[in-house]
Each structure stands twice: as structure tokens, then as C-alpha cells.
Design a protein around this motif. Structure first.
Motif, PDB file in Angstrom:
ATOM      1  N   GLN A   1       0.811  -1.206   0.000  1.00  0.00           N
ATOM      2  CA  GLN A   1       0.000   0.000   0.000  1.00  0.00           C
ATOM      3  C   GLN A   1       0.847   1.260   0.000  1.00  0.00           C
ATOM      4  OE1 GLN A   1      -1.804  -0.215   4.044  1.00  0.00           O
ATOM      5  NE2 GLN A   1      -1.006   1.869   4.206  1.00  0.00           N
ATOM      6  N   THR A   2       0.219   2.322  -0.486  1.00  0.00           N
ATOM      7  CA  THR A   2       0.739   3.678  -0.323  1.00  0.00           C
ATOM      8  C   THR A   2      -0.441   4.536   0.103  1.00  0.00           C
ATOM      9  OG1 THR A   2       0.321   4.259  -2.631  1.00  0.00           O
ATOM     10  CG2 THR A   2       2.524   3.416  -2.100  1.00  0.00           C
ATOM     11  N   GLU A   3      -0.172   5.531   0.954  1.00  0.00           N
ATOM     12  CA  GLU A   3      -1.257   6.408   1.367  1.00  0.00           C
ATOM     13  C   GLU A   3      -0.734   7.773   1.756  1.00  0.00           C
ATOM     14  OE1 GLU A   3      -3.144   4.393   4.708  1.00  0.00           O
ATOM     15  OE2 GLU A   3      -2.029   5.589   6.149  1.00  0.00           O
ATOM     16  N   ASP A   4      -1.664   8.727   1.754  1.00  0.00           N
ATOM     17  CA  ASP A   4      -1.435  10.060   2.290  1.00  0.00           C
ATOM     18  C   ASP A   4      -2.309  10.182   3.529  1.00  0.00           C
ATOM     19  OD1 ASP A   4       0.257  10.927   0.171  1.00  0.00           O
ATOM     20  OD2 ASP A   4      -1.501  11.328  -1.062  1.00  0.00           O
ATOM     21  N   ALA A   5      -1.690  10.409   4.676  1.00  0.00           N
ATOM     22  CA  ALA A   5      -2.412  10.595   5.936  1.00  0.00           C
ATOM     23  C   ALA A   5      -2.254  12.058   6.331  1.00  0.00           C
ATOM     24  CB  ALA A   5      -1.859   9.666   7.008  1.00  0.00           C
TER      25      ALA A   5
END
Length: 165
Positions: free
Chosen positions: A70-74
């Protein structure tokens, strides 16, 4: 011609009439993974973290134990008082098939080290056994900000397949 058989579509007694395709069926999965965080480059618009995760995933539509990437922006600046989390996941099944989905989660900003983001996921496609996969559902995660090696995500929804013409 009293003894002639009914022949439709080349097979005795079988019609090639259109059938209704089956609808989506339940999709449930659990991802168990570790994450690495870095400061998000957009300190004003996001004010949060870039997150990369990897681990394992099991589920009722996944053969064996697959891998979770996964990759995400939090972000903390996009929704006041909330973590606003947008990510992408690739599940790789043991046969090499890939399932792709995106997610959007929220969680309150608190001083607690435990964070419980909740929201939705959308299946955006796949290949191999997941070719033309579509679906959606609810997603929730458990994150200990002091132990980023043991994150859990639970997905519950439905999955079907686009019909190819």
C-alpha cells in the motif's frame, strides 16, 4: 419428422438464450502489515505523512495468503480535527493475480497513540483471477503509532466482475 430432435445453437435440447449474470458476492479480507512513514511534502495542504506498507492478506475471495502493498497520504490539514487518509492497495495472490483497490478513511486527531481509522474501499480492477474485478465496502484499521510494524485492516463488502463484450 416425428423422431427429429430439437437442435438449437448446435446442441440437442440446449438453448443459447441470454442468461442473467450472477451479481456481486461477499468480499471479506484482513491485511496485517507494517508501515514506514515519512513527512508529507505538502506541509500546508496535507500536514501529515506519506505511508508505505507491506505484509500479508487473507480473505474469502483470496486463495491462500496473499501479499498486501500500500501507499497512502495521511493528512491532518484537509479535515479539521481528523486524520484524512487516502490510499491505494495491491493484493497479490499466490498464483500471481493482482487485485487493486483505493480507500478513504478518517479518524479523530487525539493525543492517544492508538488510532482507529474507518471508511470505505473501492475495488478498481485486477488481473489474472481478479481480471475485471469491481466492488466496494467498509474498511477499518487499527494503528498503534508507537508500533508501526503491526497494523491491521479489515475489509467487508462485495466483489463482482465486469462482463466483457
Amino acid at each position: 419428422m416425428a423422431g427429429a430432435a430439437l437442435v438449437v445453437g448446435g446442441t440437442t435440447g440446449v438453448s443459447n438464450a441470454a442468461t442473467t449474470p450472477p451479481g456481486p458476492s461477499p468480499f471479506d479480507a484482513v491485511g496485517t502489515y507494517g508501515v514506514v512513514t515519512t513527512t508529507h511534502p505538502d506541509a500546508v495542504g496535507c500536514n501529515g505523512y506519506k505511508v508505505v506498507g507491506s505484509g500479508t492478506v487473507t480473505g474469502n475471495r483470496i486463495t491462500g495468503t496473499g501479499t498486501w502493498s500500500q501507499t497512502e497520504d495521511a493528512c491532518t490539514a484537509t479535515v479539521p480535527g481528523q486524520w484524512d487518509i487516502n490510499g491505494k492497495v495491491t493484493v497479490t495472490q499466490t498464483d500471481g493475480s493482482h487485485l487493486y483497490f483505493t480507500y478513504h478513511l478518517n479518524a479523530p486527531l487525539t493525543s492517544d497513540t492508538m488510532v482507529y481509522p474507518t471508511g470505505t474501499f473501492t475495488i478498481t480492477g485486477g488481473d489474472g483471477a481478479f481480471d475485471e474485478a469491481v466492488g466496494s465496502g467498509k474498511m477499518n484499521a487499527t494503528v498503534n503509532l508507537l508500533d508501526k510494524a503491526h497494523v491491521t485492516a479489515n475489509l467487508s463488502g462485495s466483489m463482482g466482475f465486469r462482463w466483457q463484450i
